[in-house]
Write a protein that holds these residues in place. Structure first.
Motif, mmCIF file in Angstrom:
data_model
loop_
_atom_site.group_PDB
_atom_site.id
_atom_site.type_symbol
_atom_site.label_atom_id
_atom_site.label_comp_id
_atom_site.label_asym_id
_atom_site.label_seq_id
_atom_site.Cartn_x
_atom_site.Cartn_y
_atom_site.Cartn_z
ATOM 1 N N LYS A 26 0.831 -1.210 0.000
ATOM 2 C CA LYS A 26 0.000 0.000 0.000
ATOM 3 C C LYS A 26 0.862 1.256 0.000
ATOM 4 O O LYS A 26 0.543 2.238 -0.662
ATOM 5 C CB LYS A 26 -0.935 0.005 1.208
ATOM 6 C CG LYS A 26 -2.103 -0.931 1.083
ATOM 7 C CD LYS A 26 -3.019 -0.788 2.276
ATOM 8 C CE LYS A 26 -4.242 -1.650 2.163
ATOM 9 N NZ LYS A 26 -5.160 -1.448 3.295
ATOM 10 N N ALA A 83 0.920 4.025 -3.015
ATOM 11 C CA ALA A 83 0.642 5.448 -2.771
ATOM 12 C C ALA A 83 1.776 6.319 -3.296
ATOM 13 O O ALA A 83 1.531 7.406 -3.837
ATOM 14 C CB ALA A 83 0.439 5.690 -1.279
ATOM 15 N N THR A 114 -5.760 2.789 -5.026
ATOM 16 C CA THR A 114 -6.058 1.998 -3.834
ATOM 17 C C THR A 114 -6.949 0.811 -4.175
ATOM 18 O O THR A 114 -6.707 -0.317 -3.719
ATOM 19 C CB THR A 114 -6.740 2.876 -2.769
ATOM 20 O OG1 THR A 114 -5.865 3.946 -2.434
ATOM 21 C CG2 THR A 114 -7.061 2.082 -1.527
ATOM 22 N N PRO A 139 -7.520 2.578 2.880
ATOM 23 C CA PRO A 139 -6.197 3.076 2.527
ATOM 24 C C PRO A 139 -5.341 3.411 3.732
ATOM 25 O O PRO A 139 -4.121 3.293 3.678
ATOM 26 C CB PRO A 139 -6.487 4.325 1.696
ATOM 27 C CG PRO A 139 -7.826 4.764 2.106
ATOM 28 C CD PRO A 139 -8.570 3.522 2.529
ATOM 29 N N THR A 157 -0.994 6.039 4.477
ATOM 30 C CA THR A 157 -0.946 5.918 3.030
ATOM 31 C C THR A 157 -1.464 7.189 2.356
ATOM 32 O O THR A 157 -0.883 7.649 1.375
ATOM 33 C CB THR A 157 -1.783 4.701 2.581
ATOM 34 O OG1 THR A 157 -1.318 3.546 3.276
ATOM 35 C CG2 THR A 157 -1.657 4.462 1.104
#
Length: 109
Positions: A27, A31, A56, A86, A90
């Motif tokens: 993640k 990002a 995402t 998320p 992130t």
């Protein structure tokens, strides 16, 4: 230790905990890349956040299909909602990288 603490401790399976840590890393990298893309493309306002949302969801779908094999509740306490969430870190990472790349690329516009 009480019996309820022992029972909950036995539910933690070490390979699944490692998979959770790798999810955090995935993640984070997603990002970063989405923020860099939004900054380089010069996206502003809601277009940038739309890219973050799409990134995402795409990342969550890939983890759902590949790592979880369609059973996220086996790996995450929150199940699918934990997978799609998320997270605050992130989102902040996305905004930081987005503004960094936007400032580098579009400084003289």
């Amino acid at each position: 230790m009480s019996t309820t603490e022992e029972a909950s401790a036995q539910l933690i399976y070490p390979p699944n905990v490692l998979a959770n840590q790798s999810l955090t890393n995935i993640k984070f990298l997603s990002a970063c890349f989405a923020g860099a893309a939004a900054g380089i493309l010069g996206l502003q306002n809601w277009l940038g956040f739309t890219l973050f949302l799409a990134s995402t969801l795409l990342t969550s779908f890939a983890v759902y299909a590949i790592n979880c094999r369609g059973k996220p509740a086996k790996y995450f306490a929150g199940g699918l909602t934990e997978l799609v969430n998320p997270g605050q870190d992130t989102a902040f990472t996305f905004v930081l990288v987005w503004t960094l790349f936007y400032g580098i690329v579009h400084v003289y516009d």
